[in-house]
Write a protein that holds these residues in place. Structure first.
Motif, PDB file in Angstrom:
ATOM      1  N   ASN A  42      30.662  72.994   0.259  1.00 47.31           N
ATOM      2  CA  ASN A  42      29.668  72.603   1.391  1.00 47.31           C
ATOM      3  C   ASN A  42      29.433  72.093   2.817  1.00 47.31           C
ATOM      4  OD1 ASN A  42      28.314  74.871   0.123  1.00 47.31           O
ATOM      5  ND2 ASN A  42      27.846  73.572  -1.604  1.00 47.31           N
ATOM      6  N   ASN A  87      14.930  75.590  11.739  1.00 46.06           N
ATOM      7  CA  ASN A  87      14.272  76.527  10.816  1.00 46.06           C
ATOM      8  C   ASN A  87      12.360  76.725  12.663  1.00 46.06           C
ATOM      9  OD1 ASN A  87      14.747  77.927   8.779  1.00 46.06           O
ATOM     10  ND2 ASN A  87      14.813  76.276   7.796  1.00 46.06           N
ATOM     11  N   LYS A 108      19.578  79.063  12.877  1.00 43.29           N
ATOM     12  CA  LYS A 108      19.443  80.793  11.482  1.00 43.29           C
ATOM     13  C   LYS A 108      20.157  79.998  10.266  1.00 43.29           C
ATOM     14  CE  LYS A 108      17.198  84.941   9.786  1.00 43.29           C
ATOM     15  NZ  LYS A 108      17.572  84.714   8.618  1.00 43.29           N
ATOM     16  N   LEU A 109      21.206  80.062  11.073  1.00 43.33           N
ATOM     17  CA  LEU A 109      22.259  80.199  10.007  1.00 43.33           C
ATOM     18  C   LEU A 109      22.650  78.573   9.430  1.00 43.33           C
ATOM     19  CD1 LEU A 109      25.486  81.401   8.054  1.00 43.33           C
ATOM     20  CD2 LEU A 109      26.004  81.399  10.411  1.00 43.33           C
ATOM     21  N   CYS A 110      22.092  77.821  10.217  1.00 44.83           N
ATOM     22  CA  CYS A 110      22.485  76.442  10.331  1.00 44.83           C
ATOM     23  C   CYS A 110      21.628  76.142   9.280  1.00 44.83           C
ATOM     24  CB  CYS A 110      22.157  75.978  11.409  1.00 44.83           C
ATOM     25  SG  CYS A 110      22.730  73.748  11.676  1.00 44.83           S
ATOM     26  N   ALA A 111      20.034  76.372   8.936  1.00 43.86           N
ATOM     27  CA  ALA A 111      19.091  76.357   8.121  1.00 43.86           C
ATOM     28  C   ALA A 111      19.420  76.318   6.799  1.00 43.86           C
ATOM     29  CB  ALA A 111      18.163  76.879   8.889  1.00 43.86           C
ATOM     30  N   GLU A 112      20.036  77.865   7.249  1.00 48.46           N
ATOM     31  CA  GLU A 112      21.087  77.961   5.567  1.00 48.46           C
ATOM     32  C   GLU A 112      21.951  77.492   4.822  1.00 48.46           C
ATOM     33  OE1 GLU A 112      21.771  82.408   6.286  1.00 48.46           O
ATOM     34  OE2 GLU A 112      20.121  82.755   7.014  1.00 48.46           O
ATOM     35  N   MET A 113      22.918  77.124   5.676  1.00 46.57           N
ATOM     36  CA  MET A 113      23.823  76.079   5.529  1.00 46.57           C
ATOM     37  C   MET A 113      23.522  75.093   5.149  1.00 46.57           C
ATOM     38  SD  MET A 113      26.368  78.310   5.576  1.00 46.57           S
ATOM     39  CE  MET A 113      28.005  76.966   5.176  1.00 46.57           C
ATOM     40  N   ALA A 164      18.176  70.624   8.318  1.00 43.00           N
ATOM     41  CA  ALA A 164      17.627  72.666   8.524  1.00 43.00           C
ATOM     42  C   ALA A 164      15.341  72.506   8.821  1.00 43.00           C
ATOM     43  CB  ALA A 164      17.471  72.855   6.461  1.00 43.00           C
ATOM     44  N   GLU A 210      20.729  74.150   3.821  1.00 37.76           N
ATOM     45  CA  GLU A 210      19.565  74.047   2.247  1.00 37.76           C
ATOM     46  C   GLU A 210      20.433  74.333   1.991  1.00 37.76           C
ATOM     47  OE1 GLU A 210      16.858  74.151   0.127  1.00 37.76           O
ATOM     48  OE2 GLU A 210      16.849  73.600   1.710  1.00 37.76           O
ATOM     49  N   ARG A 211      21.645  75.247   1.722  1.00 35.14           N
ATOM     50  CA  ARG A 211      22.641  74.937   0.218  1.00 35.14           C
ATOM     51  C   ARG A 211      23.871  73.274   0.244  1.00 35.14           C
ATOM     52  NH1 ARG A 211      26.952  79.482   1.057  1.00 35.14           N
ATOM     53  NH2 ARG A 211      28.551  77.758   1.889  1.00 35.14           N
ATOM     54  N   CYS A 262      28.954  73.325   5.929  1.00 31.88           N
ATOM     55  CA  CYS A 262      27.764  72.889   7.336  1.00 31.88           C
ATOM     56  C   CYS A 262      28.133  71.523   8.148  1.00 31.88           C
ATOM     57  CB  CYS A 262      27.057  72.137   6.005  1.00 31.88           C
ATOM     58  SG  CYS A 262      25.222  71.451   6.257  1.00 31.88           S
TER      59      CYS A 262
END
Length: 110
Positions: free
Chosen positions: A43, A106, A70-75, A102, A77-78, A47
């Protein structure tokens, strides 16, 4: 067209997050039970890669910057979810940076 100055706080958050993700991955490799840290390390590396890409696209004023944010925020968060489960200082620092990144990504993607 938006540029570096419009995205500056998000770019800085992405770069800080990427640096702390790399640091976390590197430190996780020195843990006694590396296998236990495999998901964290993966991760962290993913990230960091997305954070660097998002920062680059924002600084270029790319019309794809919002999509990457948007993708960066998801990564992020993970990565935050994984790192926050570990007590090590490097994981906690990484989790904090991921959470902040994140939030800003967002906002940028909205």
């Amino acid at each position: 067209m938006k540029n570096y100055h419009d995205y500056q706080s998000c770019i800085e958050a992405c770069l800080k997050c990427a640096a702390l993700c790399n640091h976390c991955a590197s430190e996780c490799l020195t843990e006694d039970d590396i296998k236990m840290m495999a998901k964290c390390i993966q991760n962290d590396m993913e990230c960091a890669a997305v954070c660097y890409a998002a920062a680059q696209l924002m600084s270029l004023g790319s019309d794809k910057a919002k999509d990457f944010c948007k993708l960066c925020a998801e990564m992020c968060e993970r990565c935050y979810q994984e790192c926050s489960q570990h007590d090590m200082k490097h994981c906690q620092e990484c989790a904090e940076a991921c959470k902040k990144c994140a939030e800003l990504c967002n906002q940028m993607a909205a």
